[in-house]
Design a protein around this motif. Structure first.
Motif, PDB file in Angstrom:
ATOM      1  N   SER A 109      -3.718   3.336  -0.140  1.00 47.57           N
ATOM      2  CA  SER A 109      -4.276   2.735  -1.147  1.00 47.57           C
ATOM      3  C   SER A 109      -3.565   1.668  -1.616  1.00 47.57           C
ATOM      4  O   SER A 109      -2.105   1.549  -1.534  1.00 47.57           O
ATOM      5  CB  SER A 109      -4.295   3.901  -2.274  1.00 47.57           C
ATOM      6  N   HIS A 117       0.661  -1.122   0.103  1.00 47.70           N
ATOM      7  CA  HIS A 117      -0.153   0.089   0.051  1.00 47.70           C
ATOM      8  C   HIS A 117       0.789   1.229   0.100  1.00 47.70           C
ATOM      9  O   HIS A 117       1.838   1.022   0.465  1.00 47.70           O
ATOM     10  CB  HIS A 117      -0.965   0.192   1.237  1.00 47.70           C
ATOM     11  N   ASP A 118       0.276   2.476  -0.543  1.00 45.38           N
ATOM     12  CA  ASP A 118       1.061   3.591  -0.624  1.00 45.38           C
ATOM     13  C   ASP A 118       0.639   4.499   0.778  1.00 45.38           C
ATOM     14  O   ASP A 118       0.390   3.848   1.610  1.00 45.38           O
ATOM     15  CB  ASP A 118       0.534   4.491  -1.745  1.00 45.38           C
ATOM     16  N   ASP A 142      -1.104   6.674   1.439  1.00 49.32           N
ATOM     17  CA  ASP A 142      -2.305   7.018   1.624  1.00 49.32           C
ATOM     18  C   ASP A 142      -3.085   5.761   2.260  1.00 49.32           C
ATOM     19  O   ASP A 142      -4.398   5.684   2.628  1.00 49.32           O
ATOM     20  CB  ASP A 142      -3.073   7.639   0.539  1.00 49.32           C
TER      21      ASP A 142
END
Ligand code: SF4
Length: 172
Positions: A163, A158-159, A161
């Motif tokens: 996401s 995931h990044d 943020d």
């Protein structure tokens, strides 16, 4: 094979004042000695069945809480230890506090107290073992992930943020 009799736990401090952490340590060390019940503390999420979260989740700890949870294999259980991990507690109005652990990951058991007493933490873990057994049975029956609250299948990195990073983004 049953794992319900010897759950391994991992402990993470979201932003605790360390009060609840000291009580978690008391649970793990000879004073309360939960290891006599087969409950072992591990530092590796991939070996853990139960995640103990202390302290509220803040901006800096969101990603870590998610990553620890994501790396744990299903079935798994989350125990929020103390009022801060349950709701943000006395820090909930602070500018950088998101709230309790359930703002970021599914929580199965809430342990009250400020600080949470060792006996209450042990009770919470024992309740968590019951939830773990239910989740394990549901998985063995072939129920879908949605039918197993808290169960999670790791989808990938995931990044910042939170996401999911797609394969295309990884290759770039
Ligand atoms: S519940 Fe109380 S003892 Fe535990 S982290 Fe929050 S303020 Fe500290």
């Amino acid at each position: 094979m049953s794992i319900t009799k010897s759950p391994w736990i991992i402990h993470y401090n979201g932003s605790s004042c360390n009060g609840c952490d000291i009580e978690v340590l008391a649970v793990l060390t000879p004073m309360y000695d939960v290891e006599r019940f087969g409950i072992i503390n591990t530092g590796n999420p991939k070996h853990a069945d139960v995640l103990l979260v202390t302290g509220a989740v803040n901006e800096q700890s969101i990603r870590v809480v998610k990553q620890i949870y994501d790396q744990m294999p299903a079935p798994k259980v989350v125990v929020a230890v103390g009022i801060c991990a349950s709701s943000g507690g006395i820090f909930r109005e602070c500018y950088n506090i998101i709230g309790g652990a359930d703002k970021v990951i599914p929580v199965d058991v809430y342990v009250p107290g400020c600080a949470a007493r060792p006996e209450a933490i042990i009770d919470g873990v024992v309740k968590g073992i019951g939830v773990l057994a239910e989740k394990q049975a549901a998985l063995l029956r072939g129920d879908t992930d949605e039918a197993v609250p808290g169960a999670y299948i790791y989808e990938g990195p995931h990044d910042d943020d939170g996401s999911l990073i797609t394969e295309e983004e990884v290759e770039e």
